[in-house]
Scaffold this motif. Structure first.
Motif, PDB file in Angstrom:
ATOM      1  N   GLY A  18      56.361  60.758  44.120  1.00 19.77           N
ATOM      2  CA  GLY A  18      56.359  59.433  43.736  1.00 19.77           C
ATOM      3  C   GLY A  18      55.615  58.404  44.720  1.00 19.77           C
ATOM      4  O   GLY A  18      55.930  57.230  44.729  1.00 19.77           O
ATOM      5  N   GLU A  19      54.501  59.025  45.355  1.00 17.81           N
ATOM      6  CA  GLU A  19      53.834  58.128  46.418  1.00 17.81           C
ATOM      7  C   GLU A  19      52.504  57.654  45.576  1.00 17.81           C
ATOM      8  O   GLU A  19      51.638  56.876  46.025  1.00 17.81           O
ATOM      9  N   GLY A  20      52.090  58.101  44.289  1.00 18.12           N
ATOM     10  CA  GLY A  20      50.828  57.670  43.497  1.00 18.12           C
ATOM     11  C   GLY A  20      51.087  56.369  42.913  1.00 18.12           C
ATOM     12  O   GLY A  20      52.054  55.585  43.440  1.00 18.12           O
ATOM     13  N   THR A  21      49.986  55.685  42.872  1.00 23.39           N
ATOM     14  CA  THR A  21      49.936  54.132  42.405  1.00 23.39           C
ATOM     15  C   THR A  21      49.984  54.223  40.880  1.00 23.39           C
ATOM     16  O   THR A  21      49.271  54.962  40.224  1.00 23.39           O
ATOM     17  N   ASP A  22      50.691  53.332  40.572  1.00 22.53           N
ATOM     18  CA  ASP A  22      51.125  53.138  39.037  1.00 22.53           C
ATOM     19  C   ASP A  22      49.764  52.802  38.466  1.00 22.53           C
ATOM     20  O   ASP A  22      49.091  51.843  38.922  1.00 22.53           O
ATOM     21  N   TRP A  23      49.559  53.031  37.191  1.00 24.10           N
ATOM     22  CA  TRP A  23      48.544  52.778  36.497  1.00 24.10           C
ATOM     23  C   TRP A  23      48.177  51.285  36.268  1.00 24.10           C
ATOM     24  O   TRP A  23      47.085  50.849  36.558  1.00 24.10           O
ATOM     25  N   GLU A  24      49.257  50.543  35.929  1.00 25.16           N
ATOM     26  CA  GLU A  24      49.186  49.146  36.024  1.00 25.16           C
ATOM     27  C   GLU A  24      48.659  48.403  37.211  1.00 25.16           C
ATOM     28  O   GLU A  24      47.822  47.605  36.930  1.00 25.16           O
ATOM     29  N   ASP A  25      49.341  48.981  38.106  1.00 28.60           N
ATOM     30  CA  ASP A  25      48.919  48.283  39.447  1.00 28.60           C
ATOM     31  C   ASP A  25      47.508  48.881  39.886  1.00 28.60           C
ATOM     32  O   ASP A  25      46.989  47.962  40.514  1.00 28.60           O
ATOM     33  N   LYS A  38      45.216  49.008  37.825  1.00 28.29           N
ATOM     34  CA  LYS A  38      44.260  48.324  36.944  1.00 28.29           C
ATOM     35  C   LYS A  38      44.188  46.825  37.475  1.00 28.29           C
ATOM     36  O   LYS A  38      42.999  46.229  37.780  1.00 28.29           O
ATOM     37  N   LYS A  39      45.463  46.362  38.057  1.00 25.39           N
ATOM     38  CA  LYS A  39      45.220  45.073  38.676  1.00 25.39           C
ATOM     39  C   LYS A  39      44.460  44.923  40.008  1.00 25.39           C
ATOM     40  O   LYS A  39      43.628  44.170  40.152  1.00 25.39           O
ATOM     41  N   GLU A  40      44.857  46.033  40.626  1.00 23.37           N
ATOM     42  CA  GLU A  40      43.613  45.920  41.997  1.00 23.37           C
ATOM     43  C   GLU A  40      42.008  46.316  41.576  1.00 23.37           C
ATOM     44  O   GLU A  40      41.389  45.533  42.401  1.00 23.37           O
ATOM     45  N   MET A  41      41.910  47.214  40.544  1.00 27.74           N
ATOM     46  CA  MET A  41      40.525  47.033  40.428  1.00 27.74           C
ATOM     47  C   MET A  41      39.806  45.698  39.782  1.00 27.74           C
ATOM     48  O   MET A  41      38.786  45.319  40.082  1.00 27.74           O
ATOM     49  N   ASP A  42      40.619  45.005  38.965  1.00 26.62           N
ATOM     50  CA  ASP A  42      40.263  43.702  38.618  1.00 26.62           C
ATOM     51  C   ASP A  42      40.071  42.702  39.833  1.00 26.62           C
ATOM     52  O   ASP A  42      39.085  42.260  39.716  1.00 26.62           O
ATOM     53  N   SER A  43      40.581  42.814  40.468  1.00 25.13           N
ATOM     54  CA  SER A  43      40.687  41.995  41.756  1.00 25.13           C
ATOM     55  C   SER A  43      39.468  42.650  42.893  1.00 25.13           C
ATOM     56  O   SER A  43      38.711  41.731  43.453  1.00 25.13           O
ATOM     57  N   TRP A  44      39.044  43.766  42.578  1.00 27.24           N
ATOM     58  CA  TRP A  44      37.860  44.283  43.403  1.00 27.24           C
ATOM     59  C   TRP A  44      36.546  43.723  42.635  1.00 27.24           C
ATOM     60  O   TRP A  44      35.511  43.587  43.262  1.00 27.24           O
ATOM     61  N   LEU A  45      36.610  43.758  41.330  1.00 29.03           N
ATOM     62  CA  LEU A  45      35.610  43.258  40.469  1.00 29.03           C
ATOM     63  C   LEU A  45      35.347  41.783  40.401  1.00 29.03           C
ATOM     64  O   LEU A  45      34.146  41.501  39.685  1.00 29.03           O
ATOM     65  N   LYS A  46      36.020  40.920  40.776  1.00 27.62           N
ATOM     66  CA  LYS A  46      35.836  39.761  40.901  1.00 27.62           C
ATOM     67  C   LYS A  46      34.954  39.012  41.974  1.00 27.62           C
ATOM     68  O   LYS A  46      35.029  39.470  43.164  1.00 27.62           O
TER      69      LYS A  46
END
Length: 60
Positions: free
Chosen positions: A43-50, A52-60
């Protein structure tokens, strides 16, 4: 953890001629995949929705 059986499989899927660097790269990849699978099972993995949000912040 790598086993002899996993190493035999890995080598069987390598081309007839390969460098030790190529083999090392594949061994490292196998270890990283196994570690990621253990993290997901625990249960230590990153949730898919989280993710995607993190990726969005990287691409800004």
């Amino acid at each position: 953890m790598l086993t002899k059986e996993k190493m035999h499989e890995l080598i069987d899927h390598m081309p007839e001629v390969f460098s030790l660097g190529d083999l090392n790269d594949r061994v490292e990849l196998m270890q990283k995949i196994e570690q990621a699978q253990k993290e997901i099972e625990n249960g230590e993995g990153t949730d898919w929705e989280d993710f995607k949000k993190e990726m969005d912040s990287w691409l800004k």
